[in-house]
Design a protein around this motif. Sequence first.
Motif, PDB file in Angstrom:
ATOM      1  N   UNK A 176      12.840  -2.078  12.655  1.00 56.25           N
ATOM      2  CA  UNK A 176      11.731  -2.241  11.712  1.00 56.25           C
ATOM      3  C   UNK A 176      10.596  -1.269  12.032  1.00 56.25           C
ATOM      4  N   UNK A 177      10.240  -1.168  13.299  1.00 52.02           N
ATOM      5  CA  UNK A 177       9.200  -0.212  13.697  1.00 52.02           C
ATOM      6  C   UNK A 177       9.652   1.215  13.420  1.00 52.02           C
ATOM      7  N   UNK A 178      10.915   1.502  13.681  1.00 52.56           N
ATOM      8  CA  UNK A 178      11.449   2.829  13.375  1.00 52.56           C
ATOM      9  C   UNK A 178      11.398   3.111  11.877  1.00 52.56           C
ATOM     10  N   UNK A 179      11.669   2.098  11.060  1.00 52.64           N
ATOM     11  CA  UNK A 179      11.605   2.283   9.614  1.00 52.64           C
ATOM     12  C   UNK A 179      10.206   2.608   9.132  1.00 52.64           C
ATOM     13  N   UNK A 180       9.195   1.985   9.749  1.00 57.43           N
ATOM     14  CA  UNK A 180       7.812   2.311   9.385  1.00 57.43           C
ATOM     15  C   UNK A 180       7.505   3.766   9.724  1.00 57.43           C
ATOM     16  N   UNK A 181       7.922   4.200  10.895  1.00 58.24           N
ATOM     17  CA  UNK A 181       7.665   5.583  11.315  1.00 58.24           C
ATOM     18  C   UNK A 181       8.384   6.576  10.404  1.00 58.24           C
ATOM     19  N   UNK A 182       9.644   6.303  10.106  1.00 54.89           N
ATOM     20  CA  UNK A 182      10.418   7.205   9.253  1.00 54.89           C
ATOM     21  C   UNK A 182       9.830   7.265   7.852  1.00 54.89           C
ATOM     22  N   UNK A 183       9.401   6.130   7.323  1.00 53.94           N
ATOM     23  CA  UNK A 183       8.844   6.108   5.969  1.00 53.94           C
ATOM     24  C   UNK A 183       7.539   6.893   5.890  1.00 53.94           C
ATOM     25  N   UNK A 184       6.708   6.782   6.909  1.00 54.56           N
ATOM     26  CA  UNK A 184       5.460   7.548   6.920  1.00 54.56           C
ATOM     27  C   UNK A 184       5.748   9.044   6.924  1.00 54.56           C
ATOM     28  N   UNK A 185       6.718   9.460   7.717  1.00 52.97           N
ATOM     29  CA  UNK A 185       7.090  10.880   7.741  1.00 52.97           C
ATOM     30  C   UNK A 185       7.635  11.334   6.393  1.00 52.97           C
ATOM     31  N   UNK A 186       8.454  10.497   5.762  1.00 49.16           N
ATOM     32  CA  UNK A 186       9.012  10.858   4.461  1.00 49.16           C
ATOM     33  C   UNK A 186       7.938  10.919   3.386  1.00 49.16           C
ATOM     34  N   UNK A 187       6.974   9.992   3.436  1.00 51.56           N
ATOM     35  CA  UNK A 187       5.909   9.994   2.438  1.00 51.56           C
ATOM     36  C   UNK A 187       4.997  11.198   2.589  1.00 51.56           C
ATOM     37  N   UNK A 188       4.821  11.684   3.797  1.00 53.81           N
ATOM     38  CA  UNK A 188       4.031  12.904   3.982  1.00 53.81           C
ATOM     39  C   UNK A 188       4.737  14.123   3.398  1.00 53.81           C
ATOM     40  N   UNK A 189       6.058  14.141   3.489  1.00 54.01           N
ATOM     41  CA  UNK A 189       6.805  15.283   2.978  1.00 54.01           C
ATOM     42  C   UNK A 189       7.110  15.144   1.495  1.00 54.01           C
ATOM     43  N   UNK A 190       7.358  13.917   1.036  1.00 59.01           N
ATOM     44  CA  UNK A 190       7.678  13.679  -0.374  1.00 59.01           C
ATOM     45  C   UNK A 190       6.759  12.585  -0.911  1.00 59.01           C
ATOM     46  N   UNK A 191       5.490  12.901  -1.176  1.00 59.72           N
ATOM     47  CA  UNK A 191       4.551  11.851  -1.602  1.00 59.72           C
ATOM     48  C   UNK A 191       4.817  11.315  -3.003  1.00 59.72           C
ATOM     49  N   UNK A 192       5.668  11.986  -3.798  1.00 57.70           N
ATOM     50  CA  UNK A 192       5.938  11.523  -5.153  1.00 57.70           C
ATOM     51  C   UNK A 192       7.070  10.505  -5.232  1.00 57.70           C
ATOM     52  N   UNK A 193       7.715  10.173  -4.128  1.00 55.99           N
ATOM     53  CA  UNK A 193       8.914   9.339  -4.209  1.00 55.99           C
ATOM     54  C   UNK A 193       8.812   8.047  -3.385  1.00 55.99           C
ATOM     55  N   UNK A 194       7.689   7.360  -3.393  1.00 52.59           N
ATOM     56  CA  UNK A 194       7.685   6.066  -2.682  1.00 52.59           C
ATOM     57  C   UNK A 194       8.566   5.033  -3.355  1.00 52.59           C
ATOM     58  N   UNK A 195       8.707   5.129  -4.678  1.00 50.47           N
ATOM     59  CA  UNK A 195       9.570   4.180  -5.393  1.00 50.47           C
ATOM     60  C   UNK A 195      11.023   4.344  -4.970  1.00 50.47           C
ATOM     61  N   UNK A 196      11.439   5.579  -4.688  1.00 53.36           N
ATOM     62  CA  UNK A 196      12.814   5.823  -4.269  1.00 53.36           C
ATOM     63  C   UNK A 196      13.082   5.224  -2.894  1.00 53.36           C
ATOM     64  N   UNK A 197      12.132   5.356  -1.980  1.00 52.36           N
ATOM     65  CA  UNK A 197      12.302   4.782  -0.647  1.00 52.36           C
ATOM     66  C   UNK A 197      12.361   3.259  -0.726  1.00 52.36           C
ATOM     67  N   UNK A 198      11.523   2.685  -1.587  1.00 55.08           N
ATOM     68  CA  UNK A 198      11.548   1.226  -1.746  1.00 55.08           C
ATOM     69  C   UNK A 198      12.864   0.762  -2.360  1.00 55.08           C
ATOM     70  N   UNK A 199      13.376   1.508  -3.325  1.00 55.82           N
ATOM     71  CA  UNK A 199      14.657   1.131  -3.934  1.00 55.82           C
ATOM     72  C   UNK A 199      15.792   1.220  -2.920  1.00 55.82           C
ATOM     73  N   UNK A 200      15.778   2.244  -2.099  1.00 56.95           N
ATOM     74  CA  UNK A 200      16.805   2.365  -1.063  1.00 56.95           C
ATOM     75  C   UNK A 200      16.708   1.206  -0.077  1.00 56.95           C
ATOM     76  N   UNK A 201      15.475   0.850   0.304  1.00 58.75           N
ATOM     77  CA  UNK A 201      15.300  -0.262   1.223  1.00 58.75           C
ATOM     78  C   UNK A 201      15.784  -1.586   0.654  1.00 58.75           C
TER      79      UNK A 201
END
Length: 253
Positions: free
Chosen positions: A40-65
């Motif tokens: 869970x902690x790793x998922x928070x870290x990975x998501x923050x890194x992904x959102x910095x690189x792809x700020x337009x796709x938070x919906x995609x990360x949530x759908x995958x989760x």
Amino acid sequence: MANISLAFLEPTITTWMAQTMPDTPGWMVGMIWFPPFFPHVLGVYVTVKLLRKYPQYPWLFAAVGLAMEGLSCAVVPFMTSVIQLIIPLSTICFGIALIDTSLLPMLGYLVDTRHVSVYGSVYAIADISYSLAYAFGPIIAGGVVHSMSFVALNMLICFLNVCYTPMIYMLRRVYAYDNLDDSAKAKVNEITAPSMNQLQSEERDGYGYQQTDAMNNGDYGYQQNYGTVEGSNGFANPHANTQKHFDPLNPSW
């Protein structure tokens, strides 16, 4: 919807483990949710890194989760040991981290851009959703396990999560903007540079008016941006707004 998996599994998984894994020590049954804490902690870290690189796709990360949660719940009833059980539980917690880290900032962004900036209210709504899941989860999960089985409960969770995943696609246009990288900034500079050069090349007095030949000859004739020179004193008529340019000194603008 993201918390249904935990709200349904936490009160029922220990009973299921006692029935299917009777040789498991009691302390290990109680600690079954501790190893998934680290993914869970790793998922928070990975998501923050992904959102910095792809700020337009938070919906995609949530759908995958959310899809990860549903599919992992479908695997849980078929695990035969504690080590095997830790794997799907870890992916469930990793998926929850993807959802929370992606959607909670989006809630604040929606409030800030479309409603009154009262962030306490929107995060209170998120907390209420957690409370509802954990309040009714044990009741519903216990009823489903008692009337059907633990396998049916997990299949129900999988069905709900997977079916709800396409709904997150509606959030795809929340962050509908272009990230200004170096190439975009260069393009903006190319567009604005000619107009700035033209503005600097024009000779203007302290009041923002273009100086004319009459001014250079010692007369007080000015030519305003929006009209022509009118009036006996050489000043332009403030009511002659033939061209609607901004003039801070013109009260009729």
